[in-house]
Design a protein around this motif. Structure first.
Motif, PDB file in Angstrom:
ATOM      1  N   ALA A   1       8.635   6.782 -13.878  1.00  0.00           N
ATOM      2  CA  ALA A   1       9.600   5.802 -13.254  1.00  0.00           C
ATOM      3  C   ALA A   1       9.324   5.720 -11.662  1.00  0.00           C
ATOM      4  N   GLN A   2       9.057   7.047 -11.140  1.00  0.00           N
ATOM      5  CA  GLN A   2       8.890   7.152  -9.593  1.00  0.00           C
ATOM      6  C   GLN A   2       7.525   6.356  -9.354  1.00  0.00           C
ATOM      7  N   LEU A   3       6.468   6.444 -10.327  1.00  0.00           N
ATOM      8  CA  LEU A   3       5.219   5.860 -10.002  1.00  0.00           C
ATOM      9  C   LEU A   3       5.287   4.318 -10.166  1.00  0.00           C
ATOM     10  N   LYS A   4       5.935   3.857 -11.096  1.00  0.00           N
ATOM     11  CA  LYS A   4       6.022   2.602 -11.145  1.00  0.00           C
ATOM     12  C   LYS A   4       7.021   1.969  -9.863  1.00  0.00           C
ATOM     13  N   GLU A   5       8.080   2.429  -9.421  1.00  0.00           N
ATOM     14  CA  GLU A   5       8.716   2.087  -8.424  1.00  0.00           C
ATOM     15  C   GLU A   5       7.683   2.076  -6.674  1.00  0.00           C
ATOM     16  N   MET A   6       6.926   2.946  -6.792  1.00  0.00           N
ATOM     17  CA  MET A   6       6.002   3.158  -5.823  1.00  0.00           C
ATOM     18  C   MET A   6       5.048   2.188  -5.848  1.00  0.00           C
ATOM     19  N   ARG A   7       4.571   1.784  -7.437  1.00  0.00           N
ATOM     20  CA  ARG A   7       3.507   0.835  -7.515  1.00  0.00           C
ATOM     21  C   ARG A   7       4.185  -0.556  -6.961  1.00  0.00           C
ATOM     22  N   HIS A   8       5.405  -0.716  -7.160  1.00  0.00           N
ATOM     23  CA  HIS A   8       6.122  -2.127  -7.048  1.00  0.00           C
ATOM     24  C   HIS A   8       6.129  -2.221  -5.459  1.00  0.00           C
ATOM     25  N   TYR A   9       6.709  -1.160  -4.694  1.00  0.00           N
ATOM     26  CA  TYR A   9       6.914  -1.168  -3.286  1.00  0.00           C
ATOM     27  C   TYR A   9       5.324  -1.574  -2.453  1.00  0.00           C
ATOM     28  N   SER A  10       4.193  -0.661  -2.917  1.00  0.00           N
ATOM     29  CA  SER A  10       3.188  -0.808  -2.527  1.00  0.00           C
ATOM     30  C   SER A  10       2.552  -2.293  -2.551  1.00  0.00           C
ATOM     31  N   ARG A  11       2.856  -2.953  -3.800  1.00  0.00           N
ATOM     32  CA  ARG A  11       2.225  -4.093  -3.954  1.00  0.00           C
ATOM     33  C   ARG A  11       2.883  -5.098  -3.071  1.00  0.00           C
ATOM     34  N   THR A  12       4.181  -4.852  -2.938  1.00  0.00           N
ATOM     35  CA  THR A  12       5.047  -5.852  -2.233  1.00  0.00           C
ATOM     36  C   THR A  12       4.624  -6.082  -0.765  1.00  0.00           C
ATOM     37  N   TYR A  13       4.323  -4.552  -0.357  1.00  0.00           N
ATOM     38  CA  TYR A  13       3.951  -4.274   1.128  1.00  0.00           C
ATOM     39  C   TYR A  13       2.636  -4.942   1.312  1.00  0.00           C
ATOM     40  N   VAL A  14       1.599  -4.633   0.387  1.00  0.00           N
ATOM     41  CA  VAL A  14       0.163  -5.001   0.389  1.00  0.00           C
ATOM     42  C   VAL A  14      -0.046  -6.645   0.593  1.00  0.00           C
ATOM     43  N   GLU A  15       1.125  -7.210  -0.510  1.00  0.00           N
ATOM     44  CA  GLU A  15       1.037  -8.967  -0.272  1.00  0.00           C
ATOM     45  C   GLU A  15       1.560  -9.237   1.175  1.00  0.00           C
ATOM     46  N   GLN A  16       2.445  -8.626   1.673  1.00  0.00           N
ATOM     47  CA  GLN A  16       3.090  -8.978   2.963  1.00  0.00           C
ATOM     48  C   GLN A  16       1.762  -8.584   4.047  1.00  0.00           C
TER      49      GLN A  16
ATOM     50  N   MET B   1      -8.984  -4.101   2.367  1.00  0.00           N
ATOM     51  CA  MET B   1      -8.304  -4.896   1.525  1.00  0.00           C
ATOM     52  C   MET B   1      -8.757  -4.455   0.227  1.00  0.00           C
ATOM     53  N   THR B   2     -10.261  -4.285   0.274  1.00  0.00           N
ATOM     54  CA  THR B   2     -11.009  -4.002  -1.111  1.00  0.00           C
ATOM     55  C   THR B   2     -10.424  -2.749  -1.717  1.00  0.00           C
ATOM     56  N   ARG B   3     -10.346  -1.650  -0.563  1.00  0.00           N
ATOM     57  CA  ARG B   3      -9.939  -0.277  -0.841  1.00  0.00           C
ATOM     58  C   ARG B   3      -8.391  -0.473  -1.581  1.00  0.00           C
ATOM     59  N   GLN B   4      -7.637  -1.058  -1.025  1.00  0.00           N
ATOM     60  CA  GLN B   4      -6.410  -1.130  -1.614  1.00  0.00           C
ATOM     61  C   GLN B   4      -6.224  -1.898  -2.917  1.00  0.00           C
ATOM     62  N   ALA B   5      -7.154  -2.790  -3.163  1.00  0.00           N
ATOM     63  CA  ALA B   5      -7.386  -3.349  -4.609  1.00  0.00           C
ATOM     64  C   ALA B   5      -7.823  -2.206  -5.653  1.00  0.00           C
ATOM     65  N   GLU B   6      -8.817  -1.587  -5.193  1.00  0.00           N
ATOM     66  CA  GLU B   6      -9.318  -0.514  -6.010  1.00  0.00           C
ATOM     67  C   GLU B   6      -8.133   0.630  -6.152  1.00  0.00           C
ATOM     68  N   PHE B   7      -7.242   0.756  -5.333  1.00  0.00           N
ATOM     69  CA  PHE B   7      -6.216   1.872  -5.509  1.00  0.00           C
ATOM     70  C   PHE B   7      -5.173   1.290  -6.486  1.00  0.00           C
ATOM     71  N   HIS B   8      -4.827   0.131  -6.363  1.00  0.00           N
ATOM     72  CA  HIS B   8      -4.045  -0.533  -7.357  1.00  0.00           C
ATOM     73  C   HIS B   8      -4.407  -0.586  -8.734  1.00  0.00           C
ATOM     74  N   GLU B   9      -5.868  -0.919  -8.955  1.00  0.00           N
ATOM     75  CA  GLU B   9      -6.587  -0.584 -10.134  1.00  0.00           C
ATOM     76  C   GLU B   9      -6.403   0.730 -10.858  1.00  0.00           C
ATOM     77  N   VAL B  10      -6.640   1.703  -9.912  1.00  0.00           N
ATOM     78  CA  VAL B  10      -6.632   3.018 -10.482  1.00  0.00           C
ATOM     79  C   VAL B  10      -5.340   3.435 -10.898  1.00  0.00           C
ATOM     80  N   LEU B  11      -4.303   2.927 -10.040  1.00  0.00           N
ATOM     81  CA  LEU B  11      -2.873   3.258 -10.278  1.00  0.00           C
ATOM     82  C   LEU B  11      -2.353   2.661 -11.650  1.00  0.00           C
TER      83      LEU B  11
END
Length: 91
Positions: free
Chosen positions: A17-32, A57-67
């Protein structure tokens, strides 16, 4: 004073649950951040300063894939830890 003793399933579900919440906020901030980056991309390319930001930008995309992979693994583990359904007593 009693300590809360959580089962492995409860621990995995809490972490998930915590990881999914962190992923949600991370994606939102990265989109901004990406939207803001696009405003500066052209001028920075002209100054030959865009490479570092493109790498980020490439590294953050890789991070989200691993996440996403890790979330999937935890979801699989949570399924494995589910207790088997109770068998109905045959009358």
């Amino acid at each position: 004073m009693t300590a809360d003793v959580k089962t492995p399933l409860e621990q995995v579900n809490a972490a998930l649950a915590q990881l999914k919440e962190m992923r949600h906020y991370s994606r939102t901030y990265v989109e901004q951040l990406t939207a803001q980056w696009l405003l500066f991309d052209g001028p920075l390319k002209k100054l030959k300063q865009a490479g570092k930001f493109e790498e980020l930008m490439t590294r953050q995309a890789e991070f989200h894939e691993v996440l996403d992979e890790e979330v999937g693994l935890l979801e699989d583990l949570a399924k494995e830890l589910q207790p088997p359904p109770e068998q109905e007593a045959v009358a």
